[in-house]
Design an enzyme around this catalytic site. Sequence first.
Site, mmCIF file in Angstrom:
data_model
loop_
_atom_site.group_PDB
_atom_site.id
_atom_site.type_symbol
_atom_site.label_atom_id
_atom_site.label_comp_id
_atom_site.label_asym_id
_atom_site.label_seq_id
_atom_site.Cartn_x
_atom_site.Cartn_y
_atom_site.Cartn_z
ATOM 1 N N LYS A 1 0.971 -1.272 0.073
ATOM 2 C CA LYS A 1 -0.021 0.028 -0.064
ATOM 3 C C LYS A 1 0.861 1.189 -0.217
ATOM 4 O O LYS A 1 1.431 1.574 0.992
ATOM 5 C CB LYS A 1 -0.607 0.036 1.181
ATOM 6 C CG LYS A 1 -2.110 0.849 0.945
ATOM 7 C CD LYS A 1 -2.812 2.032 1.519
ATOM 8 C CE LYS A 1 -1.854 2.694 2.590
ATOM 9 N NZ LYS A 1 -1.722 4.212 2.036
ATOM 10 N N GLU B 1 10.491 1.240 10.529
ATOM 11 C CA GLU B 1 11.326 2.400 10.526
ATOM 12 C C GLU B 1 10.609 3.739 10.696
ATOM 13 O O GLU B 1 10.120 3.982 9.696
ATOM 14 C CB GLU B 1 12.059 2.107 9.156
ATOM 15 C CG GLU B 1 13.561 2.656 9.147
ATOM 16 C CD GLU B 1 13.488 4.149 8.731
ATOM 17 O OE1 GLU B 1 13.377 4.915 9.685
ATOM 18 O OE2 GLU B 1 13.568 4.404 7.559
ATOM 19 N N CYS C 1 13.923 10.439 6.726
ATOM 20 C CA CYS C 1 14.099 10.320 8.008
ATOM 21 C C CYS C 1 15.442 10.368 8.782
ATOM 22 O O CYS C 1 15.672 10.527 9.927
ATOM 23 C CB CYS C 1 13.514 8.864 8.345
ATOM 24 S SG CYS C 1 14.520 7.642 7.579
ATOM 25 N N GLU D 1 10.074 15.635 15.710
ATOM 26 C CA GLU D 1 10.520 15.544 14.551
ATOM 27 C C GLU D 1 9.718 16.716 13.555
ATOM 28 O O GLU D 1 8.379 16.484 13.531
ATOM 29 C CB GLU D 1 10.191 13.985 13.772
ATOM 30 C CG GLU D 1 10.848 13.865 12.449
ATOM 31 C CD GLU D 1 10.366 12.500 11.819
ATOM 32 O OE1 GLU D 1 11.238 11.895 11.251
ATOM 33 O OE2 GLU D 1 9.183 12.245 11.677
HETATM 34 N N1 LIG Z 1 10.294 8.028 6.740
HETATM 35 C C1 LIG Z 1 9.750 8.573 7.872
HETATM 36 O O1 LIG Z 1 10.224 8.700 8.942
HETATM 37 C C2 LIG Z 1 8.614 9.442 7.666
HETATM 38 C C3 LIG Z 1 8.062 10.075 8.654
HETATM 39 N N2 LIG Z 1 6.801 10.748 8.320
HETATM 40 C C4 LIG Z 1 6.506 11.745 9.380
HETATM 41 O O2 LIG Z 1 5.008 11.559 9.531
HETATM 42 C C5 LIG Z 1 4.141 12.625 9.656
HETATM 43 C C6 LIG Z 1 2.985 12.320 8.941
HETATM 44 O O3 LIG Z 1 3.301 12.086 7.585
HETATM 45 P P1 LIG Z 1 1.979 10.975 7.061
HETATM 46 O O4 LIG Z 1 1.732 10.749 5.714
HETATM 47 O O5 LIG Z 1 0.618 11.245 7.784
HETATM 48 O O6 LIG Z 1 2.468 9.493 7.659
HETATM 49 P P2 LIG Z 1 2.199 8.249 8.005
HETATM 50 O O7 LIG Z 1 3.025 7.667 8.862
HETATM 51 O O8 LIG Z 1 0.752 8.395 8.494
HETATM 52 O O9 LIG Z 1 1.876 7.384 6.570
HETATM 53 C C7 LIG Z 1 2.772 6.663 5.987
HETATM 54 C C8 LIG Z 1 2.104 5.280 5.459
HETATM 55 O O10 LIG Z 1 1.368 4.799 6.473
HETATM 56 C C9 LIG Z 1 0.109 4.849 5.895
HETATM 57 N N3 LIG Z 1 -1.047 4.744 7.079
HETATM 58 C C10 LIG Z 1 -1.479 5.773 7.867
HETATM 59 N N4 LIG Z 1 -2.103 5.351 8.946
HETATM 60 C C11 LIG Z 1 -2.128 3.964 8.871
HETATM 61 C C12 LIG Z 1 -2.621 2.874 9.581
HETATM 62 N N5 LIG Z 1 -3.603 3.172 10.801
HETATM 63 N N6 LIG Z 1 -2.588 1.578 9.325
HETATM 64 C C13 LIG Z 1 -1.741 1.302 8.185
HETATM 65 N N7 LIG Z 1 -1.264 2.238 7.452
HETATM 66 C C14 LIG Z 1 -1.451 3.451 7.729
HETATM 67 C C15 LIG Z 1 -0.391 6.009 5.257
HETATM 68 O O11 LIG Z 1 -1.383 5.843 4.334
HETATM 69 C C16 LIG Z 1 1.051 5.814 4.407
HETATM 70 O O12 LIG Z 1 1.034 4.948 3.284
HETATM 71 C C17 LIG Z 1 5.165 13.572 8.749
HETATM 72 O O13 LIG Z 1 4.797 15.022 8.830
HETATM 73 C C18 LIG Z 1 6.726 13.229 9.110
HETATM 74 O O14 LIG Z 1 6.815 13.800 10.209
HETATM 75 C C19 LIG Z 1 6.184 10.617 7.231
HETATM 76 C C20 LIG Z 1 6.620 10.007 6.108
HETATM 77 C C21 LIG Z 1 7.692 9.050 6.432
HETATM 78 O O1 LIG Z 2 17.026 2.955 2.600
HETATM 79 C C1 LIG Z 2 17.479 3.749 2.621
HETATM 80 O O2 LIG Z 2 18.712 4.164 2.157
HETATM 81 C C2 LIG Z 2 16.665 5.302 3.116
HETATM 82 C C3 LIG Z 2 15.759 5.133 3.825
HETATM 83 C C4 LIG Z 2 15.149 6.407 4.108
HETATM 84 C C5 LIG Z 2 14.037 6.384 4.885
HETATM 85 O O3 LIG Z 2 13.587 5.185 5.602
HETATM 86 C C6 LIG Z 2 13.153 7.485 4.908
HETATM 87 O O4 LIG Z 2 13.552 8.631 4.899
HETATM 88 O O5 LIG Z 2 12.075 7.286 5.743
#
Ligand SMILES: NC(=O)C1=CN([C@@H]2O[C@H](COP(=O)(O)OP(=O)(O)OC[C@H]3O[C@@H](n4cnc5c(N)ncnc54)[C@H](O)[C@@H]3O)[C@@H](O)[C@H]2O)C=CC1
Ligand SMILES: O=C(O)/C=C/C=C(\O)C(=O)O
Length: 503
Positions: free
Chosen positions: A202, A276, A310, A402
Amino acid sequence: MSIWTGLLGAFSAVVEGDDAKEAFSPTATVEESVVLTHFIGGEPVVAGKAFPVHNPVTGTVIRQVCEADPEIVDRAVRAAREAARDWAALPVAERAGWMRRLAEGVEDRFDALVAAEIADTGKPLDQTRTLDIPRGIANFRAFAEIAAQRPDDAFHLSGVLSYTVRRPLGVVAAIVPWNLPFLLMTWKLAPALVAGNTVVVKPSEHTPGSAAVLAEICAAVGLPPGVVNIIYGYGSAGRLLVEHPGVDAVTFTGSTGTGSAIMRAVADRVKPVSFELGGKNAGLVFEDCDLDRAVEGTVKSAFTNGGQVCLCTERLYVQRPIFEDFCDRLAVRALEVAPQPMISAGHRDKVLSYYALARSEGAKMLAGGGIPIFGDHRDSGYFVEPTVVTGLSEWSRFNREEIFGPVCHVAPFDTEAEAIDLANGSEYGLAATLWTGNLDRAHRVAQQLEAGLVWVNTWFLRDLRTPFGGMRLSGIGREGGMQSLDFYSEPTTITIKLEQSDA
Ligand SMILES: NC(=O)C1=CN([C@@H]2O[C@H](COP(=O)(O)OP(=O)(O)OC[C@H]3O[C@@H](n4cnc5c(N)ncnc54)[C@H](O)[C@@H]3O)[C@@H](O)[C@H]2O)C=CC1
Ligand SMILES: O=C(O)/C=C/C=C(\O)C(=O)O
């Protein structure tokens, strides 16, 4: 490019000056009239109501996408289950062969993937061509090699032979975020598939485009139906997927809040999870560093992908003798970096709310702090200025939460011990970066940092065989190399008492 070091291109990812306008423009190749359909059992499936995806550069709707409802989620999981037995029965070398064919398929559709990724995210063209899509290729190729080379464990002690066989988990749900959509989707898919699982992916509701191209690639290379299934939707669809009783394990990258929601949702069935999650990563700059290199490295670690990685540095600590000079240089460079759009209006507003918070908490803004004005189509997009802030306490919300935008706070330190304490003073524990010319210090400090990843005089260089992930609020488990194969399989230990044994 080596299959192990897929991320060297990250260092060209910060777009500067006049190149920026062109870098953000290629949205025209996306067919706006097409509704993206789910990919289930090897077939496109039109079902559910459609939802819009916006281009972050202009704020306009660029596609409509089918939203998965409970029936679609169920259909996707069933398709994955039906394919699971035959896929798991293939020799690992054959599954590795499929990974190489997928890598070739990605190479064949390179331009379509670049266009889809840019349209959904507003990433710079150069970054997408050198980092995001090449890393997808590297992910498929690397896990083909890693799986083929994996030794089995065997122990012989006092006439007792114990050995371990590994079997796949079954059906894996892969929940993917929007910041590095293709890179992170393939980072999950490749090891899950090569370990013998079938997968339901997804993608984020913001970034379905590159997943749709991958569905076409799976069909084009003839991957057996049901091995990869892709469904679209919001978090509600993700929740239906992870809760489905036919899903055996969940791999998730995204926010810590969503990670804990998923954990609660799968707790009753005790499903394995690999998480992660977020970061509040520290950078330590020692006075013995190469200052030019440290400034340029920090520009990359703070502003690449608009700070939406991240691993980005949001807390920077600089040794006092070079603090003023470092701040001046970083502020100048921040003003030269082309702003990148945030993924959505909501995320832009979140980042801007932290800029406002910094001001209200008494920060001094060294650079940025607002919305850039371009005087063209980008003014309706989701841009924020690259921003450098100083003067806040370690306990301020700004320095603890964050933000996930192009922003870092800079503070001085005096001693090595103080620097380590500052870096470790976070509820997160994903990544840290240190800049020093002293090799002894590099090892000494790196080994004391409470983070899953520590970079010395560099940032975001990856060897895909190494463990990747974080501690505390930054996640559970590690992926990468053998750790990925461990997560995506279950060991069975077989112990035999040999005939001549006296044990
Ligand atoms: N890699 C990282 O560390 C990331 C961190 N973020 C952080 O999260 C904040 C919010 O961004 P969002 O897009 O809302 O992130 P999110 O973590 O809610 O979304 C990521 C994924 O999870 C799905 N998702 C959301 N709720 C779910 C649930 N209950 N069960 C299963 N899947 C679910 C979303 O549809 C999307 O595919 C951002 O402002 C940022 O700070 C966002 C994206 C990546
Ligand atoms: O796999 C990588 O090299 C990078 C990963 C980065 C993330 O997981 C992120 O920004 O969420």
